[in-house]
Design a protein around this motif. Structure first.
Motif, short mmCIF file in Angstrom:
data_model
loop_
_atom_site.label_atom_id
_atom_site.label_comp_id
_atom_site.label_asym_id
_atom_site.label_seq_id
_atom_site.Cartn_x
_atom_site.Cartn_y
_atom_site.Cartn_z
N ALA A 71 -118.01 -27.30 -25.09
CA ALA A 71 -118.65 -28.90 -24.85
C ALA A 71 -120.08 -27.85 -24.41
N LYS A 72 -121.00 -28.35 -25.46
CA LYS A 72 -122.08 -27.92 -25.58
C LYS A 72 -123.19 -29.23 -24.93
N SER A 73 -124.33 -29.33 -24.65
CA SER A 73 -125.03 -30.21 -24.86
C SER A 73 -125.81 -31.00 -26.03
N ILE A 74 -125.81 -32.34 -26.34
CA ILE A 74 -126.48 -32.63 -27.35
C ILE A 74 -127.98 -32.39 -27.73
N ALA A 75 -128.53 -31.47 -28.21
CA ALA A 75 -130.26 -31.34 -29.12
C ALA A 75 -130.85 -30.92 -29.84
N ALA A 76 -130.71 -32.02 -30.69
CA ALA A 76 -130.69 -32.54 -32.33
C ALA A 76 -131.89 -30.93 -32.94
N LYS A 77 -130.64 -30.64 -33.42
CA LYS A 77 -131.72 -29.70 -34.21
C LYS A 77 -132.63 -30.39 -35.59
N PRO A 78 -134.24 -29.62 -35.82
CA PRO A 78 -134.58 -30.61 -37.26
C PRO A 78 -133.65 -30.44 -38.67
N ILE A 79 -133.73 -31.09 -39.69
CA ILE A 79 -133.16 -30.98 -40.63
C ILE A 79 -134.13 -31.16 -41.38
N GLU A 96 -119.01 -31.36 -43.55
CA GLU A 96 -117.84 -31.74 -45.00
C GLU A 96 -117.16 -33.40 -44.83
N ALA A 97 -117.92 -34.44 -44.15
CA ALA A 97 -117.32 -35.30 -43.78
C ALA A 97 -118.18 -36.56 -42.82
N ALA A 98 -117.39 -37.78 -43.64
CA ALA A 98 -118.38 -38.53 -42.66
C ALA A 98 -117.52 -38.44 -41.14
N PRO A 99 -119.13 -38.49 -40.59
CA PRO A 99 -119.46 -38.38 -38.38
C PRO A 99 -118.08 -39.39 -38.31
N GLN A 100 -117.33 -39.44 -37.87
CA GLN A 100 -116.18 -39.12 -36.54
C GLN A 100 -116.33 -39.71 -35.04
N VAL A 101 -116.96 -40.16 -34.18
CA VAL A 101 -117.96 -39.89 -33.06
C VAL A 101 -116.75 -40.61 -32.63
N ALA A 102 -116.17 -40.85 -30.95
CA ALA A 102 -115.73 -41.03 -30.11
C ALA A 102 -116.75 -41.22 -28.53
N ILE A 103 -116.91 -42.09 -28.38
CA ILE A 103 -118.10 -42.47 -26.97
C ILE A 103 -117.00 -42.73 -25.34
N VAL A 104 -117.05 -41.59 -24.84
CA VAL A 104 -116.29 -42.25 -23.74
C VAL A 104 -117.48 -42.38 -22.45
N GLY A 105 -116.83 -42.78 -22.25
CA GLY A 105 -117.50 -42.79 -20.07
C GLY A 105 -117.60 -42.27 -19.67
N GLU A 157 -131.94 -39.19 -34.08
CA GLU A 157 -131.59 -37.97 -33.92
C GLU A 157 -130.32 -37.47 -33.49
N LEU A 158 -130.11 -38.51 -32.96
CA LEU A 158 -127.99 -38.10 -32.31
C LEU A 158 -127.79 -37.53 -33.64
N LEU A 159 -127.59 -38.97 -34.38
CA LEU A 159 -126.86 -38.90 -35.60
C LEU A 159 -126.72 -38.22 -36.25
N SER A 160 -128.24 -37.84 -36.32
CA SER A 160 -128.20 -36.87 -37.55
C SER A 160 -127.82 -35.51 -37.13
N THR A 161 -127.83 -34.84 -35.58
CA THR A 161 -126.95 -34.26 -35.18
C THR A 161 -125.91 -34.19 -35.44
N LEU A 162 -124.45 -35.11 -35.44
CA LEU A 162 -123.42 -35.03 -35.27
C LEU A 162 -123.19 -35.33 -36.96
N ALA A 163 -123.84 -35.09 -37.64
CA ALA A 163 -123.54 -35.20 -39.09
C ALA A 163 -124.27 -34.36 -39.55
N HIS A 164 -124.68 -33.11 -38.41
CA HIS A 164 -125.12 -31.30 -38.95
C HIS A 164 -124.04 -30.75 -38.41
N ARG A 165 -122.96 -30.90 -37.22
CA ARG A 165 -122.06 -30.22 -37.30
C ARG A 165 -120.71 -30.34 -38.01
N LYS A 166 -120.66 -31.05 -38.60
CA LYS A 166 -119.37 -31.72 -39.22
C LYS A 166 -120.01 -31.51 -40.78
#
Length: 275
Positions: free
Chosen positions: A36-44, A118-127, A107-116
């Motif tokens: 687990a790590k913090s979301i800190a978006a990297k410029p692309i 190779e595929a469309a981002p699949q993201v689960a939101i958990v409270g 920015e959050l979506l771009s960061t998640l797309a950058h992590r993987k």
């Protein structure tokens, strides 16, 4: 209207045009496990000028190559929702968050797309705990993607989450129903909504995510709380823990421990207080 919705609206009313609702640093609790790590978006730099829909579509291009045959019949052929409507009824607070927090959401979506990539981002939101606005944030993400022409699928694993807030109810369905049979697609919103409810299994979630990712630029899963997110194990989705500001570090640490088997992408604030 819940207290969380009122807090969202109050924060948004005080925000100026340059202060997104998701502004501020994203950080994890001190007891963060290695995964687990913090979301800190990297410029692309090469993707900043392109619409988000193009950014996500380019990221999933490799996944469109011919794949090995699968034993799951539901994965064959293009996805086609059983019911199509012109548009859905969006909660006002989600639309307001999508507008005021657009910069941070992109920015959050771009960061998640950058992590993987190779595929469309699949993201689960958990409270991290009930009532923190995880569902509202999920709907705002879908709204932002739709506003730039991108397609999103929402998979609702809760009894009263994103699907019900959009007016989609899960009725009695035959056991053999496919994801297509359970889906409602909104043409104007470019959004497919599937309400699996709390009866979802690890197999049904993994199959649904794989199928939806092949035909959408983003897959969002409303997983509810940490305990109900057990069905995500083995699905390969990225998981975002949501909490209000200031973070409840005990709740986050407990949620991370319960979700240790999942890919926790980070912890994100659902709204920030503004002076």
């Amino acid at each position: 209207m819940t207290s969380t919705d009122r807090a969202f609206i109050a924060a948004l009313q005080k925000a100026n045009a340059t202060a997104p609702a998701l502004g501020g640093p994203h950080f994890a609790a001190p007891a963060t496990p290695p995964a687990a790590k913090s979301i800190a978006a990297k410029p692309i730099a090469t993707k900043q000028a392109a619409p988000l829909s193009q950014h996500l579509a380019l990221r999933r291009t490799p996944a469109l190559a011919p794949a090995a045959p699968t034993s799951a019949p539901a994965a064959n052929g293009p996805f086609a929702a059983a019911l199509e409507v012109e548009t859905l009824s969006w909660p006002a607070v989600a639309q307001q968050l999508a507008h005021a927090g657009r910069e941070g959401l992109v920015e959050l979506l771009s960061t998640l797309a950058h992590r993987k990539p190779e595929a469309a981002p699949q993201v689960a939101i958990v409270g991290a705990k009930p009532g923190v606005g995880a569902t509202t944030m999920l709907l705002a993400l879908a709204r932002v993607v739709g506003s730039v022409g991108g397609s999103t699928a929402i998979l609702d694993l809760t009894a009263d989450g994103a699907a019900s807030q959009l007016g989609v109810r899960r009725g009695a369905q035959p056991r053999a129903a496919s994801i297509d049979d359970l889906a409602i697609h909104s043409r104007e919103d470019q959004l497919s909504v599937i309400a699996l409810g709390s009866s979802a299994t690890t197999t049904s979630v993994a199959d649904a995510c794989a199928r939806l990712a092949a035909s959408h630029e983003l897959v969002l899963i409303d997983a509810g709380g940490p305990h109900s997110a057990a069905s995500l194990e083995g699905s390969g989705v990225q998981t975002l823990l949501a909490d209000t500001t200031p973070f409840d570090e005990r709740a986050i640490a407990a949620a991370q421990a319960e979700l240790a088997a999942l890919d926790i992408a980070g912890v994100v604030e659902t709204f920030a207080p503004f002076a």
